[in-house]
Design a protein around this motif. Sequence first.
Motif, PDB file in Angstrom:
ATOM      1  N   GLU A   1       0.833  -1.204   0.000  1.00  0.00           N
ATOM      2  CA  GLU A   1       0.000   0.000   0.000  1.00  0.00           C
ATOM      3  C   GLU A   1       0.870   1.257   0.000  1.00  0.00           C
ATOM      4  N   THR A   2       1.960   1.224   0.781  1.00  0.00           N
ATOM      5  CA  THR A   2       2.890   2.356   0.791  1.00  0.00           C
ATOM      6  C   THR A   2       3.487   2.573  -0.593  1.00  0.00           C
TER       7      THR A   2
ATOM      8  N   TRP B   1       1.860   9.245  -6.172  1.00  0.00           N
ATOM      9  CA  TRP B   1       2.007  10.527  -5.468  1.00  0.00           C
ATOM     10  C   TRP B   1       0.754  10.848  -4.670  1.00  0.00           C
ATOM     11  N   GLY B   2       0.222   9.848  -4.016  1.00  0.00           N
ATOM     12  CA  GLY B   2      -0.913  10.024  -3.122  1.00  0.00           C
ATOM     13  C   GLY B   2      -2.271   9.934  -3.768  1.00  0.00           C
ATOM     14  N   SER B   3      -2.322   9.818  -5.083  1.00  0.00           N
ATOM     15  CA  SER B   3      -3.626   9.762  -5.755  1.00  0.00           C
ATOM     16  C   SER B   3      -4.398   8.521  -5.336  1.00  0.00           C
ATOM     17  N   SER B   4      -5.684   8.697  -5.120  1.00  0.00           N
ATOM     18  CA  SER B   4      -6.565   7.564  -4.867  1.00  0.00           C
ATOM     19  C   SER B   4      -6.941   6.920  -6.197  1.00  0.00           C
TER      20      SER B   4
ATOM     21  N   LYS C   1      -0.858  15.619   0.424  1.00  0.00           N
ATOM     22  CA  LYS C   1      -0.913  15.316   1.868  1.00  0.00           C
ATOM     23  C   LYS C   1      -0.881  13.806   2.093  1.00  0.00           C
ATOM     24  N   ARG C   2      -1.606  13.076   1.250  1.00  0.00           N
ATOM     25  CA  ARG C   2      -1.595  11.609   1.363  1.00  0.00           C
ATOM     26  C   ARG C   2      -0.219  11.062   0.983  1.00  0.00           C
TER      27      ARG C   2
ATOM     28  N   PHE D   1       5.796   9.108   4.269  1.00  0.00           N
ATOM     29  CA  PHE D   1       7.150   9.387   4.732  1.00  0.00           C
ATOM     30  C   PHE D   1       7.181   9.548   6.249  1.00  0.00           C
ATOM     31  N   GLY D   2       8.324   9.237   6.845  1.00  0.00           N
ATOM     32  CA  GLY D   2       8.515   9.415   8.277  1.00  0.00           C
ATOM     33  C   GLY D   2       8.919  10.833   8.612  1.00  0.00           C
TER      34      GLY D   2
END
Length: 328
Positions: free
Chosen positions: A47-48, A55-58, A67-68, A73-74
């Motif tokens: 999933e990561t 780039w976070g896109s659903s 933001k997603r 990232f840590g």
Amino acid sequence: MKFDRHPTELLIVLVVFLRSHAHPNSNNEPVEAPRSPWPRPDAAVMETVQTYISWGSSAGQATPDCKRFLATFGANRSWESPFTSNEFMEYDIEGACNRLAMNLSWRVASLDAGQYLYPLYSQHLGMESYWKVGFVWNAVGGAKNLSHVFNRKEYNFTIITVLWLQVYPNNKSYIFNAVDVFWPDAEATFPTTLTNMVDNYVSFLGGNCKTWAELFWRDVGMVTVSGEDTGYYGPTGLTEYCSKMVYMWSSYVHDVDDMSYSVDIYSSTVEKVAFTWTRTGVYLGRVRTDEILTVFYIRSAPTPKADLKIFIAWDFLQPPMEEASLMT
């Protein structure tokens, strides 16, 4: 003993032949498979990876969700990629993502066939809190209006990415460092110099270990293999590693698949080479197949011709169960 490249048909014949001559297990009772001490890339890691390449896109969205993306990232994080615009090292992950979002009109990303993840575990890197995973993926997109991405209106790249993951107290892995290996201006044909370097590395030059060690940079070249508790450093260590591999693999055939490289923006010289390959043969008397992703960090040797040499080589693969259990 052969380490030469063979056609895929010969590889299949070899595997069938070796399996047909393997000694059967005299004990017909079910044997519990040994447990590996290494964490396997699981659904959470997948999933990561999926969130990273999009780039976070659903699902169904064609633009980044920064933001997603940042959430993968840590606390300590960096991103190294031509997509960051400076192509060096980006620490403002969300800012770099937002700049991309402003310039992209559409984008899709997909993992390579089989969604295969290549892990690397190394005790001398501190495996209790860090590990790495590599994978191959495709990025396809276009630029908004009159803008350009990599001096073009549309792009379609095959990328090899390495994520350095940090394991937090909640036992979840977050990205510590992300590196995309590709070069937007690369020609369709892979440079002969790099192809030869890859072939010489995976073949061990037919067992000529002293010459094989000369593929590396001066006295500080190094190989790190997933599951090993140490790296092989300098001419002595590299020759030792080559000799060990030639001894353990009485014969094998190999097939190189995806290849990619990146270039230093300041010197315009090759900086990294990454490729996936398969090794099948006889390992300590048993048939074995390894799926490997290798990454070279490259330096120009201090010679009049400025030859390219391997500075560090990383072999990403899931260590076999029996070997991993011996290390605990």
